[in-house]
Motif scaffolding. Structure first.
Motif, PDB file in Angstrom:
ATOM      1  N   SER A 131      -7.446  -6.556  -1.121  1.00 27.83           N
ATOM      2  CA  SER A 131      -8.768  -5.949  -1.280  1.00 27.83           C
ATOM      3  C   SER A 131      -9.399  -6.312  -2.614  1.00 27.83           C
ATOM      4  O   SER A 131      -8.721  -6.442  -3.631  1.00 27.83           O
ATOM      5  CB  SER A 131      -8.668  -4.424  -1.181  1.00 27.83           C
ATOM      6  OG  SER A 131      -9.950  -3.826  -1.259  1.00 27.83           O
ATOM      7  N   ASN A 132     -10.719  -6.481  -2.569  1.00 25.77           N
ATOM      8  CA  ASN A 132     -11.582  -6.412  -3.747  1.00 25.77           C
ATOM      9  C   ASN A 132     -12.443  -5.171  -3.535  1.00 25.77           C
ATOM     10  O   ASN A 132     -13.558  -5.259  -3.003  1.00 25.77           O
ATOM     11  CB  ASN A 132     -12.468  -7.652  -3.875  1.00 25.77           C
ATOM     12  CG  ASN A 132     -11.667  -8.910  -4.102  1.00 25.77           C
ATOM     13  OD1 ASN A 132     -10.541  -8.864  -4.595  1.00 25.77           O
ATOM     14  ND2 ASN A 132     -12.234 -10.039  -3.748  1.00 25.77           N
ATOM     15  N   PRO A 133     -11.938  -3.983  -3.884  1.00 21.92           N
ATOM     16  CA  PRO A 133     -12.608  -2.753  -3.469  1.00 21.92           C
ATOM     17  C   PRO A 133     -14.022  -2.591  -4.012  1.00 21.92           C
ATOM     18  O   PRO A 133     -14.883  -2.010  -3.323  1.00 21.92           O
ATOM     19  CB  PRO A 133     -11.670  -1.649  -3.979  1.00 21.92           C
ATOM     20  CG  PRO A 133     -10.825  -2.303  -5.019  1.00 21.92           C
ATOM     21  CD  PRO A 133     -10.692  -3.740  -4.628  1.00 21.92           C
ATOM     22  N   THR A 191     -12.055  -5.799   2.139  1.00 22.66           N
ATOM     23  CA  THR A 191     -10.702  -5.301   2.357  1.00 22.66           C
ATOM     24  C   THR A 191     -10.182  -5.861   3.671  1.00 22.66           C
ATOM     25  O   THR A 191     -10.920  -5.947   4.654  1.00 22.66           O
ATOM     26  CB  THR A 191     -10.687  -3.762   2.404  1.00 22.66           C
ATOM     27  OG1 THR A 191     -11.081  -3.258   1.120  1.00 22.66           O
ATOM     28  CG2 THR A 191      -9.302  -3.234   2.740  1.00 22.66           C
ATOM     29  N   LYS A 236     -16.168  -4.223  -1.754  1.00 25.21           N
ATOM     30  CA  LYS A 236     -15.985  -3.714  -0.393  1.00 25.21           C
ATOM     31  C   LYS A 236     -15.494  -4.818   0.545  1.00 25.21           C
ATOM     32  O   LYS A 236     -15.932  -4.928   1.693  1.00 25.21           O
ATOM     33  CB  LYS A 236     -17.267  -3.067   0.131  1.00 25.21           C
ATOM     34  CG  LYS A 236     -17.739  -1.884  -0.712  1.00 25.21           C
ATOM     35  CD  LYS A 236     -18.846  -1.110  -0.047  1.00 25.21           C
ATOM     36  CE  LYS A 236     -18.292  -0.230   1.066  1.00 25.21           C
ATOM     37  NZ  LYS A 236     -19.318   0.690   1.617  1.00 25.21           N
ATOM     38  N   PRO A 267      -1.725  -5.831   3.005  1.00 23.68           N
ATOM     39  CA  PRO A 267      -3.083  -5.465   2.599  1.00 23.68           C
ATOM     40  C   PRO A 267      -3.558  -6.300   1.408  1.00 23.68           C
ATOM     41  O   PRO A 267      -2.763  -6.684   0.538  1.00 23.68           O
ATOM     42  CB  PRO A 267      -2.954  -3.992   2.195  1.00 23.68           C
ATOM     43  CG  PRO A 267      -1.645  -3.529   2.746  1.00 23.68           C
ATOM     44  CD  PRO A 267      -0.768  -4.729   2.758  1.00 23.68           C
ATOM     45  N   TYR A 301       0.841  -1.191   0.000  1.00 29.88           N
ATOM     46  CA  TYR A 301       0.000   0.000   0.000  1.00 29.88           C
ATOM     47  C   TYR A 301       0.880   1.246   0.000  1.00 29.88           C
ATOM     48  O   TYR A 301       2.106   1.174   0.164  1.00 29.88           O
ATOM     49  CB  TYR A 301      -0.928  -0.032   1.222  1.00 29.88           C
ATOM     50  CG  TYR A 301      -2.037   0.989   1.191  1.00 29.88           C
ATOM     51  CD1 TYR A 301      -2.777   1.213   0.039  1.00 29.88           C
ATOM     52  CD2 TYR A 301      -2.357   1.721   2.330  1.00 29.88           C
ATOM     53  CE1 TYR A 301      -3.802   2.147   0.019  1.00 29.88           C
ATOM     54  CE2 TYR A 301      -3.378   2.646   2.326  1.00 29.88           C
ATOM     55  CZ  TYR A 301      -4.090   2.863   1.164  1.00 29.88           C
ATOM     56  OH  TYR A 301      -5.098   3.795   1.146  1.00 29.88           O
ATOM     57  N   ILE A 343      -3.308  -1.118   5.523  1.00 25.10           N
ATOM     58  CA  ILE A 343      -4.492  -0.665   4.796  1.00 25.10           C
ATOM     59  C   ILE A 343      -5.309   0.324   5.617  1.00 25.10           C
ATOM     60  O   ILE A 343      -6.098   1.101   5.064  1.00 25.10           O
ATOM     61  CB  ILE A 343      -5.356  -1.870   4.356  1.00 25.10           C
ATOM     62  CG1 ILE A 343      -6.295  -1.485   3.200  1.00 25.10           C
ATOM     63  CG2 ILE A 343      -6.132  -2.445   5.533  1.00 25.10           C
ATOM     64  CD1 ILE A 343      -5.585  -1.130   1.917  1.00 25.10           C
TER      65      ILE A 343
END
Length: 312
Positions: free
Chosen positions: A248-250, A255, A253, A246, A144, A150
């Motif tokens: 994520s699958n932003p 994370t 949502k 970190p 990140y 994160i």
């Protein structure tokens, strides 16, 4: 008297990497002799694949660790000695929160500057692992901004520097058959980022125990009673090599943080985990823990012994 030699260890140092992949595998246990032979071949081929990729893409800074859980060790090497502290993680519980135990037999921790290199390594590994294992979990992590967690804070400030890490990361003379190995604990955290981001920066600082922008540690009296850097601190003599990665699958949502803890003594990590739940670490208030598994990371010479069928 044997001496710890970091050059004989797998890649257990704090070099998180720009791209990271974690793969947790279960043995199918269809045929023990077949699995033993397949693991021997994989132990050999895996190291050749690493050497090949480092030649092909030297700038990728490829790092790999391969681990075996207690259950895998008993199945694959039933007549061999076992690392003294290797056990099946039973989970830990506190007054409000708990950390679960989840199954796993083999574990791959792969990081590199180039995601394509990671892809190639995992794809080649699966040519040898796929026939006798099933995938329990596969997570792709990333570095990140500024190397921060994160949740926005600099990560690993209190972890030993690479040049100081060996006494904290590697098994020593206390277990000479397994010298230069390491105990790896893995945990997958999912965070409620809306809840976290809804807090003021001042509240977040007190929860973590550090200033978000500067990374300066707050005086103890300004920290929350369950601040993360209080709950996870078991003393300067009881450090582990932490790598919080970190993922994520932003758009969905989803994370979280993949926590890796390499240690000379599993008891050190276990003490830290128990203290975190006993103090209700603030990070637990907006997080869900999905996994928790202990693995042993053999030294490279021990991997060679596995490849030669010397541990059956």
């Amino acid at each position: 008297m044997t001496t710890v030699d970091p050059s004989q260890a797998q890649d257990v140092w704090k070099d998180v990497g720009k791209n990271v992949e974690f793969v947790s595998l279960a043995l199918t246990r269809a045929d023990q002799a077949t699995a033993q032979a397949a693991v021997q071949e994989f132990a050999d081929r895996s190291q050749a694949i690493i050497r090949s990729m480092r030649i092909r893409e030297p700038e990728a800074d490829l790092r790999v660790s391969i681990g075996f859980s207690n259950s895998a060790w008993d199945y694959l090497f039933p007549n061999a000695a076992k690392p003294k502290e290797l056990e099946t993680f039973a989970g830990v519980s506190g007054p409000e929160y708990s950390m679960p135990s989840t199954p796993g037999d083999l574990f791959l921790h792969i990081r590199a500057n180039d995601q394509a290199v990671i892809y190639e390594v995992v794809a080649q590994y699966q040519q040898f692992l796929g026939e006798f294992t099933t995938v329990l979990d596969e997570v792709k992590g990333f570095r990140y901004l500024e190397g921060r967690a994160i949740i926005g804070y600099i990560d690993g400030t209190e972890a030993p520097q690479v040049e100081d890490a060996a006494p904290y990361a590697l098994v020593g003379d206390e277990d000479p058959e397994f010298i230069n190995g390491s105990y790896l604990f893995t945990q997958k955290w999912i965070h409620d980022m809306d809840k976290w981001n809804g807090l003021s920066v001042e509240h977040q600082d007190r929860a973590v125990g550090r200033q978000k922008f500067s990374d300066l540690e707050l005086p103890d009296e300004e920290k929350a009673e369950n601040a993360h850097n209080l709950a996870s601190n078991t003393g300067d003599d009881n450090k582990i090599i932490r790598m919080n990665v970190p993922f994520s699958n932003p758009a969905e949502k989803i994370t979280g943080t993949y926590f890796m803890g390499y240690a000379r003594h599993w008891e050190t990590t276990k003490e830290m985990l128990q203290q975190m739940v006993d103090m209700s670490d603030f990070l637990l208030t907006f997080s869900e823990l999905k996994t928790g598994t202990l693995y042993f990371i053999p030294s490279r010479p021990l991997l060679d012994e596995i490849a030669g069928g010397e541990l059956n």
